[in-house]
Enzyme design. Structure first.
Site, PDB file in Angstrom:
ATOM      1  N   GLU A  80      56.750 -49.008  25.714  1.00 57.92           N
ATOM      2  CA  GLU A  80      57.865 -49.827  25.208  1.00 57.92           C
ATOM      3  C   GLU A  80      57.416 -51.165  24.626  1.00 57.92           C
ATOM      4  OE1 GLU A  80      60.927 -50.096  28.199  1.00 57.92           O
ATOM      5  OE2 GLU A  80      61.353 -47.949  28.114  1.00 57.92           O
TER       6      GLU A  80
ATOM      7  N   GLU B 137      60.971 -40.867  28.819  1.00 52.56           N
ATOM      8  CA  GLU B 137      61.868 -41.527  29.764  1.00 52.56           C
ATOM      9  C   GLU B 137      63.298 -41.199  29.352  1.00 52.56           C
ATOM     10  OE1 GLU B 137      61.472 -45.632  30.918  1.00 52.56           O
ATOM     11  OE2 GLU B 137      59.298 -45.632  30.589  1.00 52.56           O
TER      12      GLU B 137
END
Length: 508
Positions: free
Chosen positions: A174, A293
């Site tokens: 991320e 995720e």
């Protein structure tokens, strides 16, 4: 009130073989995911390595094929060397992602032993937030190197002479997000990912390397991030990631139940962007998607009663070990959304080759534990475990005719479905969701082309209270029940789906 929907299944409408690594999970050093989750040496069920045996049994039942480790936000500040060697010499460090103290009692060697016990493959993430190419190469040598070099010999000295053979690697986490240690622009990350991947491929050809994609579709850089990163790294990586979390907002359960429409948009946009770069650069290979995720996560909610003491300590400036954090307790509605997200992942199996439910134990997880006490299944455990067990063979694209309703995500089909067909086994599985909140759906499914003759099993997740949950006080409040309405006549299956429900049919 009952309404109807119809589905036609064509055995020739093959999407792709079922990717077994769609049924992955995620373990991060944060909250009680590891301590009193996977690992609790004093627990009555503990193995000789200190792993909770009751949790291992549930992980095997869940059907987890791949586990992403060690993060997540955690990895962007992690020094992997802290977690190897004698435990008494391992440093304790402040962990900045979740504001806790990391004891480093569990590192890659212990986790590899746990993964073997769980029967799961490891997807390993490297720190590209606060570290660089050399640290990634060192970790690769430590885990995969044959004895005879310094780091491989150190692994052997630490009790693991055989290489772990980890093939799948996440190049950071991320890094498009300002919450991430070391976050950067797409241009800076794309260059770093390309150089890191090139070096790792030189050290060990044939790795599956996953570049960071967008953290969610609401990122201002979504789409452009993927384009820029892949223009730098296309030659060196095999996949790009997607991350997405969903939750009910402001009592709008209808839009929440339609969450998979956003996941579908995320997958298709990411695939289209990757294909644009493929065409622009005149490449032949196709970049796959790793949805590594995904889950329901009630972000921003206040701490629960059990979480509050640890939240107060953190607010006061303390750095507790394994505080109670992000311990969402899931409802029937949450489980129905998880089931519908699994349907979407299956239907996109031609492009999505990895997926990881985040996370595995205690932290936004399908499995919960109490220190020194029991482990139990959350509502979200059931659609995942049943889909992982039943989805075999190939994915087929069903033709669905159903009503719709308006949601914040657009027109949402009342009924959604995914179908898998295992010709060798002579079986099929049909996964169904009814998003309707006020009435049942009678669904007719034409499976004539499959040549099957019977409903072997029909199980439904439903409760008259869509907010019913499994808790420490009532661990079995919600579960799967037999759906006696399922019938098979002349190549057509008929089944009634209760409102806000998820159903799995097995045909033979």
């Amino acid at each position: 009130m009952t309404s109807s929907a119809s589905i036609t299944v064509d055995r020739a409408a093959v999407v792709a073989p079922v990717p077994r690594r769609l049924f992955g999970a995620f373990v991060e050093h944060g909250g009680r995911g590891i301590h009193t989750g996977l690992y609790e040496p004093g627990h009555p069920t503990a193995t000789e390595d200190g792993f909770r045996g009751d949790v291992l049994e549930l992980v095997r039942e869940l059907g987890v094929t791949t586990v992403r480790y060690p993060g997540g936000n955690f990895v962007s500040g992690y020094r992997w060397e802290d977690g190897i060697g004698p435990r008494e010499r391992r440093p304790r460090r402040r962990e900045l992602a979740w504001h806790a103290t990391e004891t480093n009692e569990i590192g890659i060697d212990e986790f590899a032993r746990w993964a073997r016990l769980a029967g799961s493959e490891i997807m390993l993430a490297v720190n590209l937030g606060t570290r660089d190419i050399q640290e990634a190469l060192d970790l690769l040598e430590y885990v995969n190197g044959a004895p005879g070099t310094t780091l491989a010999d150190r692994r052997a000295a630490n009790g693991s002479p055989d290489p772990y053979g980890i093939r799948t690697w996440c190049l950071g986490n991320e890094l498009d997000g300002k919450w991430q240690l070391g976050y950067m622009t797409a241009d800076d990350y794309g260059k770093l990912a390309a150089r890191t991947a090139q070096a790792m491929n030189a050290a060990e050809p044939g790795l599956e390397l996953i570049a960071c994609g967008s953290s969610w579709t609401g990122m201002a850089t979504f789409g452009e991030w993927e384009r820029v990163v892949l223009e730098h790294a296309y030659d060196h990586v095999s996949h790009i990631s997607c991350h997405a979390y969903y939750f009910e907002q402001d009592g709008d359960i209808g839009s929440f139940l339609a969450s998979s429409l956003d996941m579908e948009h995320f997958i298709r946009t990411t695939a289209a962007t990757a294909d644009h770069v493929k065409a622009k650069l005149r490449k032949t290979k196709t970049i796959g998607i790793s949805f590594d995720e995904w889950n329901v996560w009630y972000q921003g909610r206040p701490p629960t009663e059990s979480e509050a003491p640890d939240a107060a300590r953190i607010k006061a400036g303390e750095w507790p070990v394994a505080p109670r954090q992000l311990e969402d307790v899931y409802s029937v509605a949450d489980a129905v959304v998880v089931g519908s997200l699994l349907i979407t992942l299956l239907r996109n199996a031609d492009r999505v080759e990895f997926a990881n439910l985040a996370q595995l134990v205690n932290v936004i997880a399908p499995i919960m534990t109490e220190p020194g006490g029991p482990a139990w299944r959350q509502t979200t455990f059931f659609p995942f475990s049943l889909t992982a067990r039943l989805a075999t063979g190939v994915v087929l694209a069903p033709r669905i005719r159903t009503g719709e309703y308006d949601s914040a995500r657009g027109a949402a089909p009342l009924v959604d479905a995914a179908v898998t067909f295992d010709e060798a086994a002579g079986s099929a599985a049909i996964f169904l969701v009814n998003r309707g909140m006020t009435g049942s759906q009678t669904v007719t499914i034409d499976v004539t082309s499959l040549g099957l003759t019977a409903v072997a099993q029909a199980l439904t997740l439903h409760d008259d209270d869509v907010y019913a949950k499994n808790t420490l006080a009532d661990q079995t409040r919600v579960g799967l029940t037999k759906n006696d309405s399922a019938a098979f006549t002349d190549g057509v299956v008929t089944v009634e789906l209760p409102p806000v429900s998820w159903t799995a049919l097995t045909l033979s």
